[in-house]
Design a protein around this motif. Structure first.
Motif: not given
Length: 634
Positions: A80-97
């Motif tokens: 029942g919980d809701t979470i917010f995950v802020n993904v900071h991309n400091l890498g060298s290429y794009g991605l998704t989670i």
């Protein structure tokens, strides 16, 4: 879908550290909505993606990680919980989670699948995911969903019972998360790109790892082997996740029996076993009682279950180990070598895997009910095959490996399917994925003509009405003598595994064997080698949802497609509006393939016209290099 106002182009890109006013407003609205619920909590996490050096197997390499950890952090939530995950991309290429096994009701915008529900989180930017745990209870997980990035970017999610409820078994004394990963000594992205361009098989792992460590059977790994201390008489709940890239694994603990109580975020009827088989993408919840002699240490071990018909000996033969020890004073040096599980099946043993899968059944109680669809309105019969493209390259016929479903090998559009569907933009997909393969043949026959393995690229999706009941029979084939297990994963829904069998599915006699009473409720299940798998689900989650083989080799080659579930008649049965800060899409194809519109093979700036299929045969040598034998028609 209703009217939707989209922000100006520059508002799609969110600054790395500071949030935009649109993002803050969106979060405030969702938090207020969650506060109206009875008990659920709102939790916030930060995922910082960056490179970190790790030394394993006697060599050091830079690895993209979340929060400098391999595997990444475990998230602990309640149903029942809701979470917010802020993904900071400091890498060298794009991605998704992607939030694997999480339904995300009416909210495909946060499913996290590249080119399906969003485009990349570009380097130097961030993106906040909203993840709602509605029906899941047990173990699910998260991972990158961009090319092969998930090999190092992944972690577990433990979903505890909601407030006021309990486990359907006695409360354990403690819990332990065990994530099984793949480890590669080479640069994975470079290797995959080179192999695709050259038409070779894709890379094999060098070892597997328990919580990041391959164990003392592997070189330079003795000191880093994972050790887990237990107390005699206590019961432990194990949350087992397979984040492995391309292999099913056998798992056992020496001299110990464990009780399987859950899988893929749902409860199972408890049963005891000494071994299990786990596919990439699957999770299991296990009860382990520490009831053995404290005078010994015990290996927890895993090794590959190799079920391919390929004549190939280059797969990962490593034996993965960790050590279980009783009490504070136990050590390997004092107690001698740990006991190894003698019952751990060998690589090519088939029967233990089949026997284990047949024991999976849903727990059905007053508190834990199931709803197996029994009024099916859509039936699909889908073949899963290793395939090939035969193309002209510099006046020479070349064969490139592929994978397909109903002889269609998926092609990613450069704008995600969800955005195209929601905005009613044409030209990025076609709604004509077929319910049946283009031809019926002896699907499990060996030495079929090589030309039968030729496939076509396409971005073809299947459209489902809201709440309709769907039955799919997946049929494995032996095209190119390559039959093997295919762990199929469905996003946005779990499904009931109502039947499984060896050989060719018989639509007259096999339905009589279906389990419609207590079938397991899973989001990932394997189509067996030279066999079939029957699933049912209710399309009650409007949105755009990927389904695919969870062997990343096959996913890269195109063994996937998409379901579009249409809106229902009310706002509560319709897709939610998108957040105002979705990542921007770019017309950039990273990997080669056949463009569905032009029929051209694309390698960067090079294009080759495709030929009519020639009779050809692909096989893998022991070194794992693709050998091509082309037979020209007379």
């Amino acid at each position: 879908m209703g009217m939707t106002t989209y922000p100006a182009k520059q508002a799609w890109i969110t600054p790395l550290i500071s949030s935009t006013s649109l993002l803050l407003l969106f979060l405030l609205l969702v938090v207020a909505e969650a506060a109206l619920a009875d008990h659920p909590q709102v939790r916030n996490y930060d995922f910082v993606l960056r490179e970190k050096n790790f030394t394993k197997l006697c060599s050091t390499k830079s690895v993209l990680t979340v929060n400098d950890r391999f595997p990444g952090p475990t998230l602990y939530v309640k149903k029942g919980d809701t979470i917010f995950v802020n993904v900071h991309n400091l890498g060298s290429y794009g991605l998704t989670i992607h939030w694997h096994g999480v339904k995300q009701p009416r909210n495909p915008w946060f499913d996290g699948t590249k080119y399906i529900t969003q485009c990349d989180i570009s380097p130097g930017t961030n993106f906040t995911y909203q993840v709602t745990f509605s029906t899941e209870e047990g173990t699910v997980w998260w991972h990158a969903h961009s090319e092969w990035t998930r090999w190092s970017v992944h972690g577990a999610i433990v979903v505890s019972p909601a407030d006021g409820t309990t486990y359907p078994f006695p409360k354990p004394d403690d819990e332990k998360v065990i994530v099984i990963s793949s480890w590669y000594k080479k640069d994975v992205r470079e290797s995959i790109a080179e192999s695709l361009e050259e038409g070779r098989d894709l890379t094999e792992s060098d070892a597997y790892a328990f919580n990041g460590e391959p164990g003392d059977f592997c070189p330079c790994s003795n000191e880093t082997t994972r050790r887990w201390e237990v107390e005699s008489g206590k019961t432990y709940l194990l949350h087992l996740v397979s984040a492995v890239m391309n292999a099913e694994l056998y798992f056992a603990i020496a001299n110990h029996t464990f009780t399987v109580v859950g899988s893929d975020g749902a409860y199972l009827k408890p049963f005891s076993t000494e071994i299990l088989v786990i596919s990439p993408g699957q999770t299991f919840d296990l009860l382990l009682r520490a009831d053995q002699s404290p005078d010994y240490n015990y290996y927890m071990a895993a090794r590959q279950y190799y079920n391919s018909k390929f004549s190939f000996d280059g797969y990962d033969h490593s034996n993965l180990t960790a050590i279980i020890q009783y009490g504070d004073d136990a050590s390997s040096s004092a107690l001698g070598l740990p006991v190894f599980p003698s019952n751990l099946p060998l690589y090519k043993e088939y029967e233990p895997a089949v026997d284990f899968v047949k024991r999976l059944r849903s727990l059905v109680t007053k508190e834990h009910t199931i709803d197996v669809p029994k009024n099916v309105t859509t039936q699909m019969f889908i073949t899963a095959s290793i395939s090939q493209f035969t193309l002209m390259e510099e006046d020479e016929n070349m064969t490139y490996p592929a994978a397909s479903v109903n002889n269609i090998s998926w092609w990613d559009p450069w704008t995600d399917v969800l955005q195209a569907y929601y905005k009613n933009i044409s030209g990025f997909y076609t709604p004509d994925f077929p319910d049946y393969p283009p031809a019926v043949f002896n699907f499990t026959q060996e030495n079929l003509p090589g030309a039968m393995g030729n496939t076509k690229r396409g971005t073809r999706v299947k459209v489902l009405e809201y709440n309709e009941e769907v039955e799919i029979v997946f049929q494995g084939t032996d095209l190119l003598n390559s039959s093997m297990d295919h762990p199929m994963h469905l996003h946005g829904h779990s499904f009931y595994v109502v039947g499984i069998g060896h050989g060719i599915y018989n639509n007259v006699t096999d339905p009589a064997t279906f389990n419609l009473v207590d079938p397991p409720f899973q989001n990932t299940a394997s189509v067996p080698k030279d066999g079939w798998l029957a699933i049912r689900f209710r399309a009650d989650n409007p949105g755009v949802w990927l389904w695919h083989c969870h062997l990343d080799k096959h996913y890269t080659w195109g063994m996937n497609s998409v379901f579009i579930v249409k809106n229902g008649d009310t706002d509560e049965t319709s897709i939610k509006d998108p957040p105002p800060y979705m990542p921007q899409c770019h017309q950039d194809n990273a990997y080669p393939g056949i463009h569905p519109a032009s029929g051209l093979l694309v390698f960067g700036a090079l294009s080759f016209e495709s030929l009519d299929p020639y009779h050809s045969l692909c096989a893998l040598s022991q070194e794992g290099i693709l050998s091509v034998i082309v037979f020209y028609p007379s």
